[in-house]
Design a protein around this motif. Structure first.
Motif, PDB file in Angstrom:
ATOM      1  N   VAL A  27       0.827  -1.209   0.000  1.00 17.48           N
ATOM      2  CA  VAL A  27       0.000   0.000   0.000  1.00 17.48           C
ATOM      3  C   VAL A  27       0.865   1.263   0.000  1.00 17.48           C
ATOM      4  CG1 VAL A  27      -1.737   1.311   1.278  1.00 17.48           C
ATOM      5  CG2 VAL A  27      -1.973  -1.166   1.030  1.00 17.48           C
ATOM      6  N   PRO A  28       1.858   1.406   0.899  1.00 18.94           N
ATOM      7  CA  PRO A  28       2.703   2.605   0.829  1.00 18.94           C
ATOM      8  C   PRO A  28       3.473   2.723  -0.488  1.00 18.94           C
ATOM      9  CG  PRO A  28       3.037   1.488   2.925  1.00 18.94           C
ATOM     10  CD  PRO A  28       2.185   0.618   2.091  1.00 18.94           C
ATOM     11  N   ILE A  29       3.875   1.590  -1.051  1.00 26.62           N
ATOM     12  CA  ILE A  29       4.590   1.644  -2.336  1.00 26.62           C
ATOM     13  C   ILE A  29       3.661   2.149  -3.427  1.00 26.62           C
ATOM     14  CG2 ILE A  29       5.654   0.210  -4.128  1.00 26.62           C
ATOM     15  CD1 ILE A  29       6.787  -1.533  -1.848  1.00 26.62           C
ATOM     16  N   MET A  30       2.443   1.666  -3.443  1.00 27.51           N
ATOM     17  CA  MET A  30       1.476   2.114  -4.470  1.00 27.51           C
ATOM     18  C   MET A  30       1.144   3.586  -4.316  1.00 27.51           C
ATOM     19  SD  MET A  30       1.250  -0.437  -6.341  1.00 27.51           S
ATOM     20  CE  MET A  30      -0.080  -0.079  -7.461  1.00 27.51           C
ATOM     21  N   ILE A  31       0.995   4.049  -3.084  1.00 27.39           N
ATOM     22  CA  ILE A  31       0.718   5.481  -2.855  1.00 27.39           C
ATOM     23  C   ILE A  31       1.893   6.321  -3.328  1.00 27.39           C
ATOM     24  CG2 ILE A  31       0.392   7.222  -1.059  1.00 27.39           C
ATOM     25  CD1 ILE A  31      -1.266   5.112   0.463  1.00 27.39           C
ATOM     26  N   LYS A  32       3.105   5.865  -3.013  1.00 28.18           N
ATOM     27  CA  LYS A  32       4.302   6.604  -3.418  1.00 28.18           C
ATOM     28  C   LYS A  32       4.422   6.630  -4.948  1.00 28.18           C
ATOM     29  CE  LYS A  32       8.124   8.633  -2.335  1.00 28.18           C
ATOM     30  NZ  LYS A  32       8.113   9.960  -1.768  1.00 28.18           N
ATOM     31  N   LEU A  33       4.121   5.530  -5.611  1.00 29.71           N
ATOM     32  CA  LEU A  33       4.185   5.493  -7.071  1.00 29.71           C
ATOM     33  C   LEU A  33       3.087   6.359  -7.698  1.00 29.71           C
ATOM     34  CD1 LEU A  33       4.930   1.714  -7.708  1.00 29.71           C
ATOM     35  CD2 LEU A  33       6.496   3.643  -8.010  1.00 29.71           C
ATOM     36  N   TYR A  34       1.936   6.426  -7.041  1.00 28.40           N
ATOM     37  CA  TYR A  34       0.819   7.217  -7.572  1.00 28.40           C
ATOM     38  C   TYR A  34       1.103   8.724  -7.470  1.00 28.40           C
ATOM     39  CZ  TYR A  34      -3.877   9.040  -8.236  1.00 28.40           C
ATOM     40  OH  TYR A  34      -4.959   9.739  -8.676  1.00 28.40           O
ATOM     41  N   CYS A  35       1.725   9.128  -6.369  1.00 32.12           N
ATOM     42  CA  CYS A  35       2.002  10.561  -6.157  1.00 32.12           C
ATOM     43  C   CYS A  35       3.210  10.936  -6.905  1.00 32.12           C
ATOM     44  CB  CYS A  35       2.213  10.872  -4.683  1.00 32.12           C
ATOM     45  SG  CYS A  35       0.736  10.596  -3.712  1.00 32.12           S
TER      46      CYS A  35
END
Length: 102
Positions: free
Chosen positions: A94-102
């Motif tokens: 989840v944190p990786i996906m948020i970081k990739l999205y932002c």
């Protein structure tokens, strides 16, 4: 930083506190710091010492407290090889996906 182990030792200190008319709280520092002493002797969880035991870490000290063990023993088995990468991705997806999205 092993709250479960400290809770285990505090439980026994409170249970043994009543001594006749007085209440005395005694915490044995040797028992409190036993895990740290064992970690100082051998802390590498991937290699065995002379006795054939793997090294301790804080997870083992915590688990010993949760399991109400009087002593500290190896309870946690670290993942090896590529399982570490898979475990990292599963835990932090989840944190990786948020970081990739932002």
């Amino acid at each position: 930083q092993c709250p479960e182990r400290i809770s285990y030792l505090l439980f026994h200190a409170l249970k043994d506190a009543k001594n006749g008319d007085t209440v005395e709280f005694v915490i044995n520092l040797n028992k409190l710091q036993n895990g740290l002493y064992q970690m100082h002797k051998h802390s590498d969880p991937y290699t065995r010492n002379d006795e054939g035991k793997l090294g301790l870490n804080f997870d083992d000290i915590n688990e010993s407290g949760i399991q109400f063990r009087p002593g500290i023993a190896k309870t946690f088995k670290e993942a090896g090889s590529s399982m570490v990468v898979i475990d990292f991705l599963l835990c932090y997806r989840v944190p990786i996906m948020i970081k990739l999205y932002c």
